[in-house]
Design a protein around this motif. Structure first.
Motif, PDB file in Angstrom:
ATOM      1  N   TYR A   1       0.905  -1.156   0.000  1.00 21.33           N
ATOM      2  CA  TYR A   1       0.000   0.000   0.000  1.00 21.33           C
ATOM      3  C   TYR A   1       0.943   1.204   0.000  1.00 21.33           C
ATOM      4  CZ  TYR A   1      -3.207  -3.592   1.905  1.00 21.33           C
ATOM      5  OH  TYR A   1      -3.952  -4.734   2.111  1.00 21.33           O
TER       6      TYR A   1
ATOM      7  N   TYR B   1      -3.589   7.541 -13.858  1.00 17.73           N
ATOM      8  CA  TYR B   1      -5.017   7.682 -13.567  1.00 17.73           C
ATOM      9  C   TYR B   1      -5.210   8.559 -12.331  1.00 17.73           C
ATOM     10  CZ  TYR B   1      -5.190   3.709 -16.724  1.00 17.73           C
ATOM     11  OH  TYR B   1      -5.036   2.894 -17.809  1.00 17.73           O
TER      12      TYR B   1
ATOM     13  N   TYR C   1      -9.102   8.883  -3.900  1.00 15.09           N
ATOM     14  CA  TYR C   1     -10.272   7.996  -3.797  1.00 15.09           C
ATOM     15  C   TYR C   1     -10.184   6.811  -4.759  1.00 15.09           C
ATOM     16  CZ  TYR C   1     -11.534  12.573  -1.989  1.00 15.09           C
ATOM     17  OH  TYR C   1     -11.515  13.782  -1.336  1.00 15.09           O
ATOM     18  N   ASN C   2      -8.968   6.432  -5.137  1.00 18.31           N
ATOM     19  CA  ASN C   2      -8.757   5.335  -6.071  1.00 18.31           C
ATOM     20  C   ASN C   2      -7.454   4.650  -5.673  1.00 18.31           C
ATOM     21  OD1 ASN C   2      -9.296   3.760  -8.383  1.00 18.31           O
ATOM     22  ND2 ASN C   2      -8.128   5.127  -9.742  1.00 18.31           N
ATOM     23  N   LEU C   3      -7.130   3.541  -6.297  1.00 15.61           N
ATOM     24  CA  LEU C   3      -5.797   2.959  -6.172  1.00 15.61           C
ATOM     25  C   LEU C   3      -5.362   2.507  -7.548  1.00 15.61           C
ATOM     26  CD1 LEU C   3      -6.194  -0.317  -6.434  1.00 15.61           C
ATOM     27  CD2 LEU C   3      -6.767  -0.175  -4.030  1.00 15.61           C
ATOM     28  N   ILE C   4      -4.064   2.358  -7.723  1.00 16.80           N
ATOM     29  CA  ILE C   4      -3.505   1.979  -9.021  1.00 16.80           C
ATOM     30  C   ILE C   4      -2.537   0.809  -8.806  1.00 16.80           C
ATOM     31  CG2 ILE C   4      -2.198   2.776 -11.042  1.00 16.80           C
ATOM     32  CD1 ILE C   4      -3.011   5.660 -10.286  1.00 16.80           C
ATOM     33  N   PRO C   5      -2.877  -0.386  -9.341  1.00 16.72           N
ATOM     34  CA  PRO C   5      -2.003  -1.554  -9.110  1.00 16.72           C
ATOM     35  C   PRO C   5      -0.827  -1.587 -10.078  1.00 16.72           C
ATOM     36  CG  PRO C   5      -3.955  -2.271 -10.265  1.00 16.72           C
ATOM     37  CD  PRO C   5      -4.107  -0.772 -10.057  1.00 16.72           C
TER      38      PRO C   5
ATOM     39  N   PRO D   1      -4.057   6.281  -2.075  1.00 11.77           N
ATOM     40  CA  PRO D   1      -4.154   7.725  -1.844  1.00 11.77           C
ATOM     41  C   PRO D   1      -3.765   8.138  -0.422  1.00 11.77           C
ATOM     42  CG  PRO D   1      -6.344   6.746  -1.886  1.00 11.77           C
ATOM     43  CD  PRO D   1      -5.378   5.642  -2.215  1.00 11.77           C
TER      44      PRO D   1
ATOM     45  N   TYR E   1      -8.152  -4.172   0.090  1.00 13.00           N
ATOM     46  CA  TYR E   1      -8.126  -2.705   0.075  1.00 13.00           C
ATOM     47  C   TYR E   1      -9.598  -2.312   0.077  1.00 13.00           C
ATOM     48  CZ  TYR E   1      -3.407  -3.681  -1.820  1.00 13.00           C
ATOM     49  OH  TYR E   1      -2.123  -4.151  -2.019  1.00 13.00           O
TER      50      TYR E   1
ATOM     51  N   PRO F   1      -8.666   4.758   2.107  1.00 12.38           N
ATOM     52  CA  PRO F   1      -9.456   5.972   1.864  1.00 12.38           C
ATOM     53  C   PRO F   1     -10.010   6.060   0.443  1.00 12.38           C
ATOM     54  CG  PRO F   1      -7.125   6.504   1.922  1.00 12.38           C
ATOM     55  CD  PRO F   1      -7.234   5.051   2.251  1.00 12.38           C
ATOM     56  N   ILE F   2     -10.902   5.143   0.141  1.00 12.02           N
ATOM     57  CA  ILE F   2     -11.573   5.041  -1.159  1.00 12.02           C
ATOM     58  C   ILE F   2     -13.055   4.963  -0.848  1.00 12.02           C
ATOM     59  CG2 ILE F   2     -11.970   3.415  -3.071  1.00 12.02           C
ATOM     60  CD1 ILE F   2      -8.939   2.795  -2.961  1.00 12.02           C
ATOM     61  N   TYR F   3     -13.888   5.680  -1.610  1.00 14.98           N
ATOM     62  CA  TYR F   3     -15.310   5.706  -1.271  1.00 14.98           C
ATOM     63  C   TYR F   3     -15.983   4.365  -1.499  1.00 14.98           C
ATOM     64  CZ  TYR F   3     -15.382  10.701  -0.418  1.00 14.98           C
ATOM     65  OH  TYR F   3     -15.161  11.925   0.134  1.00 14.98           O
TER      66      TYR F   3
ATOM     67  N   SER G   1     -10.926  -3.717  -3.391  1.00 12.06           N
ATOM     68  CA  SER G   1      -9.911  -4.339  -4.230  1.00 12.06           C
ATOM     69  C   SER G   1      -9.240  -5.448  -3.421  1.00 12.06           C
ATOM     70  CB  SER G   1      -8.869  -3.311  -4.658  1.00 12.06           C
ATOM     71  OG  SER G   1      -9.489  -2.212  -5.274  1.00 12.06           O
TER      72      SER G   1
ATOM     73  N   ILE H   1      -3.965  -1.405 -18.537  1.00 10.27           N
ATOM     74  CA  ILE H   1      -5.280  -2.027 -18.324  1.00 10.27           C
ATOM     75  C   ILE H   1      -5.187  -2.990 -17.143  1.00 10.27           C
ATOM     76  CG2 ILE H   1      -7.163  -3.373 -19.359  1.00 10.27           C
ATOM     77  CD1 ILE H   1      -6.616  -0.832 -20.941  1.00 10.27           C
ATOM     78  N   TYR H   2      -5.825  -2.621 -16.055  1.00  7.94           N
ATOM     79  CA  TYR H   2      -5.920  -3.473 -14.858  1.00  7.94           C
ATOM     80  C   TYR H   2      -7.112  -2.987 -14.057  1.00  7.94           C
ATOM     81  CZ  TYR H   2      -2.517   0.326 -14.278  1.00  7.94           C
ATOM     82  OH  TYR H   2      -1.852   1.515 -14.378  1.00  7.94           O
ATOM     83  N   PRO H   3      -7.581  -3.790 -13.107  1.00 14.89           N
ATOM     84  CA  PRO H   3      -8.760  -3.367 -12.346  1.00 14.89           C
ATOM     85  C   PRO H   3      -8.401  -2.195 -11.420  1.00 14.89           C
ATOM     86  CG  PRO H   3      -8.392  -5.742 -12.147  1.00 14.89           C
ATOM     87  CD  PRO H   3      -7.149  -5.148 -12.744  1.00 14.89           C
ATOM     88  N   MET H   4      -9.321  -1.240 -11.326  1.00 14.00           N
ATOM     89  CA  MET H   4      -9.199  -0.148 -10.359  1.00 14.00           C
ATOM     90  C   MET H   4     -10.579   0.116  -9.764  1.00 14.00           C
ATOM     91  SD  MET H   4      -6.507   2.574 -12.011  1.00 14.00           S
ATOM     92  CE  MET H   4      -7.423   2.751 -13.536  1.00 14.00           C
ATOM     93  N   PRO H   5     -10.626   0.489  -8.479  1.00 19.16           N
ATOM     94  CA  PRO H   5     -11.933   0.632  -7.827  1.00 19.16           C
ATOM     95  C   PRO H   5     -12.806   1.734  -8.436  1.00 19.16           C
ATOM     96  CG  PRO H   5     -10.147   1.304  -6.353  1.00 19.16           C
ATOM     97  CD  PRO H   5      -9.516   0.640  -7.527  1.00 19.16           C
ATOM     98  N   LEU H   6     -12.194   2.804  -8.935  1.00 22.81           N
ATOM     99  CA  LEU H   6     -13.025   3.849  -9.571  1.00 22.81           C
ATOM    100  C   LEU H   6     -13.814   3.273 -10.740  1.00 22.81           C
ATOM    101  CD1 LEU H   6     -11.298   7.309 -10.113  1.00 22.81           C
ATOM    102  CD2 LEU H   6     -13.214   6.734  -8.615  1.00 22.81           C
TER     103      LEU H   6
END
Lengths: 327, 327
Positions: free
Chosen positions: A151, A181, A185-189, A229, B151, B229-231, B235, B271-276
């Motif tokens: 994280y 991106y 309020y997001n994460l980036i793997p 974040p 996450y 801290p993601i709304y 993940s 290209i990968y999964p993101m919570p947004l």
């Protein structure tokens, strides 16, 4: 004694300056940066130091240098430093795996410092934090395999990463400068570029650097690096598989005594590592220590750790190496 | 047909209402909540529905109920529903492990719905997202062990969790209502209370519920649950160890065909999964699929997945069960 900070105006360079100041490190300081930052003034031990533009002659009067520039630039200025027999502690990843360059965490392998030929590499931030957290456990149980999900804070991407989170926390539509991106309020793997196996540069570091630091070529690491974040301090959720059978109570005692660690492990009372708590200090907090119930052999342990990646993960570790060098 | 939503004004209850509306579910709706919310008005398929106070007689004219209340309250009203032969799909964890209560993810074990005695349980949100992501892989490779770090978004702690992040993103000094510590620009490695092994309630769920849903009592799960801290949208960074040897290319093809999943796996092209991206839709995004280089047997795979935990992790899953029940 004259010490240069190369890349003095970046996030890590600035932290190096602060670490030297805090430790009241007795030296003349030279601050080197790009033409853009030339003329900026910083205070060191009560004296003003003017930032100079990095060039071929920057190292003519320098004894030691702390490197805090990106790989490409580091490769450019390193010959200039070496020509002048400057001893460099470099934070880039450019030379970390070079067999002639010691890769050092002073709490773990200080003896490797003496093997240097004018250059010592500072390990990757997430690697330093994990290895400090695990070092006592590795001595006792001999870690064979690490499974790690990170994280990682935005300041790992420098001043622009901090700005992105500041801006987007107020207005998520403001485009990212440091990231591909939105990060608020997001994460980036993704941290670093990917190879054909789908593994990112950052994800390779813990295995490659861990093997070198622990002098264990058989160490196996599965790592997933994720940007979150958070302004500062990386956190890591880690499972270790060991040669010896593990014991939770003993593991907690070992961590409490491990150099560079603080045991924060009383979850029922809300005591566990959190990145806010490790920000702007030099120790690695370790907690959530428990048996891995999914490994029936009893050889696996889970830990959670946090550390300030700009301090212990970069600047402080480099300054600690410098202190040992100077001694 | 009369359908009640119990706990209609909470985050999950409101999402259930929205899911029914989106699917144009043909029914009379009854919205039940505490005295505090009595009289609030919501629209359903063009008609106003007034929130009623939940009491013993609430279920007298009800055929099906969707439960979206906490465990204690759920245990209180469940007998009232059962007395009236109401068939309940319950989102609380109160009855999930009861052997008489099917625990269902419709994409995985729809056949278990028929075994109900008036009550079907909706699984934990992080469990639903992981199991949907892994279901095709489990069929092909037979998963023995899951190692998962989560996450998890603040909305998993309800409306108060969302408010905490909103407030603290502007002013971090505003105290938390839903969490023990500041959540903006921080993370908290605790979701639910801890047992003597140092494992939280949330961390037990994936193993306990996963065994029941997959009908595999030998499934082993190592889980670390972390609030970030993601709304919205959880993940999960997951390593699976399988009975069969895994193949990355084949695994990607399997995920692409798995019901409820979208393959998002071209990391070189970002290209990968993101919570947004998974927020406010019903599918689980899966990517970062790669061989676990730390397992030399070749039986382990790493995946990263994201899903909207209020939709597929709660409301949508419950409404999908209801649809199958009504059929």
């Amino acid at each position: 004694m004259k010490i240069a900070i190369v890349g003095a105006t970046g996030a890590v360079g600035q932290q190096m300056l602060q670490c030297l100041e805090e430790r009241n490190f007795d030296c003349d300081l030279k601050l080197l940066a790009s033409a853009r930052s030339k003329g900026k003034v910083f205070s060191y031990r009560g004296k003003d130091v003017v930032v100079e533009e990095l060039n071929e002659h920057s190292f003519d009067d320098v004894d030691y240098a702390l490197g805090a520039t990106e790989n490409d630039l580091t490769k450019k200025w390193m010959p200039w430093a070496q020509k002048n027999n400057v001893i460099v502690v470099d934070n880039s990843s450019a030379f970390r795996l070079d067999p002639d360059v010691p890769l050092v965490i002073p709490e773990i392998n200080p003896e490797d410092i003496a093997k240097n030929h004018g250059l010592i590499a500072n390990p990757n931030c997430a690697t330093i934090i994990a290895l400090v957290a695990l070092n006592g456990l590795n001595k006792r149980y001999k870690i064979k395999r690490i499974i790690c999900s990170t994280y990682q804070a935005v300041s790992g991407a420098g001043v622009k990463g901090i700005k992105d989170l500041e801006n987007q926390s107020k207005d998520p539509s403001i485009p990212s400068q440091a990231f591909q991106y939105q990060i608020a309020y997001n994460l980036i793997p993704q941290i670093g570029s990917f190879d054909d196996l789908g593994i990112s540069k950052e994800e390779w570091k813990m295995q490659n650097e861990g093997r070198k630091i622990w002098h264990n070529d058989d160490l196996l690491v599965n790592c997933t690096c994720v940007r979150v974040p958070i302004y500062r301090s990386h956190s890591e959720s880690i499972t270790i598989e060991c040669e010896e059978e593990v014991d939770v109570k003993e593991a907690q005692e070992i961590v409490a005594k491990t150099e560079g660690c603080v045991l924060k492990d009383d979850p029922k009372n809300g005591i566990y590592p959190m990145p806010l708590d490790t920000t702007n200090q030099d120790l690695v907090y370790v907690g959530r220590i428990r048996k891995d119930i999914s490994d029936l052999t009893g050889h696996s342990l889970i830990v959670f750790c946090c550390g300030d990646q700009i301090r212990k993960g970069a600047a402080t570790n480099a300054v600690q190496i410098l202190e040992k060098l100077v001694k």
